[in-house]
Write a protein that holds these residues in place. Structure first.
Motif, short mmCIF file in Angstrom:
data_model
loop_
_atom_site.label_atom_id
_atom_site.label_comp_id
_atom_site.label_asym_id
_atom_site.label_seq_id
_atom_site.Cartn_x
_atom_site.Cartn_y
_atom_site.Cartn_z
N UNK A 24 0.83 -1.27 0.03
CA UNK A 24 0.03 0.07 -0.16
C UNK A 24 0.79 1.46 0.01
N UNK A 25 2.17 1.19 0.58
CA UNK A 25 3.20 2.31 0.41
C UNK A 25 3.72 2.60 -0.83
N UNK A 26 3.66 1.90 -2.05
CA UNK A 26 4.09 1.70 -3.22
C UNK A 26 3.48 2.95 -4.04
N UNK A 27 4.27 3.49 -4.79
CA UNK A 27 3.80 4.62 -5.67
C UNK A 27 3.16 3.79 -6.92
N UNK A 28 2.25 4.83 -7.73
CA UNK A 28 1.60 4.03 -8.84
C UNK A 28 2.38 3.16 -9.98
N UNK A 29 3.71 3.19 -9.87
CA UNK A 29 4.31 2.39 -10.83
C UNK A 29 5.04 1.48 -10.04
N UNK A 30 5.07 1.31 -8.86
CA UNK A 30 5.66 0.39 -8.02
C UNK A 30 5.37 -0.80 -7.97
N UNK A 31 6.33 -1.88 -7.74
CA UNK A 31 6.01 -3.14 -7.53
C UNK A 31 7.35 -3.74 -6.80
N UNK A 32 6.80 -4.82 -6.02
CA UNK A 32 7.86 -5.42 -5.04
C UNK A 32 8.29 -6.79 -5.78
N UNK A 33 9.67 -7.23 -5.98
CA UNK A 33 10.18 -8.32 -6.38
C UNK A 33 10.69 -9.01 -5.17
N UNK A 34 10.69 -10.34 -5.46
CA UNK A 34 11.28 -11.24 -4.32
C UNK A 34 12.49 -11.92 -5.11
N UNK A 35 13.79 -11.24 -4.78
CA UNK A 35 14.87 -11.83 -5.46
C UNK A 35 15.14 -13.23 -5.37
N UNK A 36 14.60 -14.01 -4.42
CA UNK A 36 14.71 -15.34 -4.32
C UNK A 36 13.98 -16.00 -5.49
N UNK A 37 13.21 -15.45 -6.42
CA UNK A 37 12.67 -16.13 -7.45
C UNK A 37 13.31 -15.98 -8.68
N UNK A 38 13.05 -16.59 -9.86
CA UNK A 38 13.56 -16.55 -10.75
C UNK A 38 13.36 -15.12 -11.42
N UNK A 39 12.15 -14.91 -11.67
CA UNK A 39 11.40 -13.42 -11.98
C UNK A 39 12.17 -12.41 -11.30
N UNK A 40 12.12 -12.50 -9.98
CA UNK A 40 12.64 -11.35 -9.25
C UNK A 40 14.16 -11.02 -9.36
N UNK A 41 15.05 -12.24 -9.36
CA UNK A 41 16.30 -12.21 -9.66
C UNK A 41 16.75 -11.53 -10.95
N UNK A 42 15.96 -11.89 -12.01
CA UNK A 42 16.10 -11.35 -13.26
C UNK A 42 15.76 -9.60 -13.35
N UNK A 43 14.78 -9.47 -12.56
CA UNK A 43 14.26 -7.96 -12.48
C UNK A 43 15.50 -7.36 -11.86
N UNK A 44 15.78 -7.64 -10.78
CA UNK A 44 17.05 -7.04 -9.95
C UNK A 44 18.05 -6.82 -10.75
N UNK A 45 18.56 -7.82 -11.57
CA UNK A 45 19.87 -7.86 -12.09
C UNK A 45 19.80 -6.92 -13.73
N UNK A 46 18.65 -6.61 -13.85
CA UNK A 46 18.57 -5.57 -15.12
C UNK A 46 17.96 -4.71 -14.96
N UNK A 47 17.66 -4.12 -13.64
CA UNK A 47 16.98 -2.90 -13.17
C UNK A 47 17.90 -1.61 -13.63
N UNK A 48 19.19 -1.80 -13.67
CA UNK A 48 19.88 -0.55 -13.87
C UNK A 48 19.91 -0.29 -15.32
N UNK A 49 19.50 -1.28 -16.17
CA UNK A 49 19.61 -0.96 -17.64
C UNK A 49 18.07 -0.77 -18.07
N UNK A 50 17.32 -0.84 -17.27
CA UNK A 50 15.69 -0.78 -17.72
C UNK A 50 15.32 0.43 -17.42
N UNK A 51 15.60 0.93 -16.11
CA UNK A 51 15.05 2.41 -15.59
C UNK A 51 15.70 3.29 -15.92
#
Length: 317
Positions: A24-51
């Motif tokens: 509920x404290x996230x902004x309108x474009x916010x999302x929480x990823x769990x880095x222990x999952x494959x999806x979350x790990x991929x999102x973390x590792x590519x964040x610097x290039x995507x955002x």
């Protein structure tokens, strides 16, 4: 937009993982990823290039995360703009030299190299070591609230010196920021080693210089205690501290080209003479400020010229 600082503080104070961030404290474009999952790990590792961001500060991560093989991913979909125009390399060795070069040449990215970005961490550790020498544990606990404020204030001042020198050299001379950062560190180390070698056989000179320079280079409370209890400090530590004070003052005042031009066999004497010249210049500046017969404009001009070049001119090199 952005992250809720109150929620981040709650996680930090509670030693809680990122996955406990309240949705509920996230902004309108916010999302929480769990880095222990494959999806979350991929999102973390590519964040610097995507955002896209105004500044990218990698404050953790594995060495060589950005390298020659994946640096192209740092450019946005149009392949002409980097996701951030400035990188402050808070994590050691986050970029390889090849990645730094490619980002600067192809994207004009200004990169503050780790040796500059992390310098305050090394300095704060040196303050911690000094405090351990001159303060008992109970005294440290008593002084801690004041020390924290004073150390942060000193670190901000020192960080500004580093940034000012880096971007002054980058603006006025050819070269890339990472190369300039390396040259700054080399100049300071070379001058420090020369002064230390000079002082090793002159312990009384080192003690006198420590008493003079410590109040200008250390947080106030720590400086006062260190000067009063200098007998608790090993002679080699005192000499090394003085050498660091003198070398930093020379390099940050006069820049890397001046320091690189100095003859090695005279470097220590010139650096120590520079400290004396700065002191004389400050005295002259105060005399000019108090002198009668000068209008404000001329007085300000003389003070400005003396402050910028008086010490170096006094050396008569």
């Amino acid at each position: 937009e952005g992250l809720d600082r109150g929620e981040l503080l709650r996680l930090a104070l509670g030693s809680l993982p990122i996955v406990d961030f309240e949705p509920a404290r996230l902004g309108p474009h916010g999302v929480v990823h769990d880095a222990q999952t494959d999806e979350g790990s991929a999102a973390r590792d590519s964040m610097h290039a995507r955002l896209p961001a105004d500044v990218f500060i990698p404050a953790g991560g594995r060495p060589h995360t950005l390298n020659a093989q994946n640096v192209d991913a740092f450019f946005l979909s149009d392949h002409t703009r980097p996701s951030s125009p400035i990188i402050v390399e808070g994590a050691n060795l986050f970029l390889t030299p090849e990645a730094r070069r490619a980002l600067f040449v192809d994207g004009g990215v200004r990169i503050v190299k780790d040796s500059s970005a992390n310098k305050c961490g090394v300095i704060s550790s040196s303050f911690e070591i000094l405090a351990a020498h001159v303060l008992d544990r109970d005294e440290f606990e008593d002084h801690k609230p004041t020390l924290v404020v004073e150390i942060l204030d000193k670190l901000r001042t020192l960080a500004k010196l580093e940034a000012t020198l880096l971007f002054r050299e980058f603006t006025h001379y050819p070269g890339e920021l990472p190369e300039i950062s390396t040259r700054v560190s080399t100049c300071i180390t070379t001058a420090k080693d020369a002064v230390l070698d000079h002082l090793n056989d002159r312990p009384d000179d080192a003690l006198a210089l420590f008493a003079t320079l410590a109040p200008e280079h250390l947080p106030p409370t720590l400086a006062t205690v260190a000067v009063d209890r200098v007998d608790r400090l090993p002679a080699g530590y005192v000499a090394a501290a003085v050498a660091s004070f003198v070398a930093s003052r020379l390099v940050y005042s006069e820049g890397i080209r001046f320091c690189e031009s100095l003859p090695a066999d005279r470097l220590a004497v010139i650096a120590l003479d520079f400290v004396d010249a700065q002191r004389e210049t400050r005295q002259t500046v105060e005399a000019v400020k108090a002198a009668p017969g000068l209008d404000d404009a001329h007085r300000a001009a003389v003070v400005r010229l003396l402050s910028r070049g008086g010490a170096r001119a006094t050396l008569d090199l």
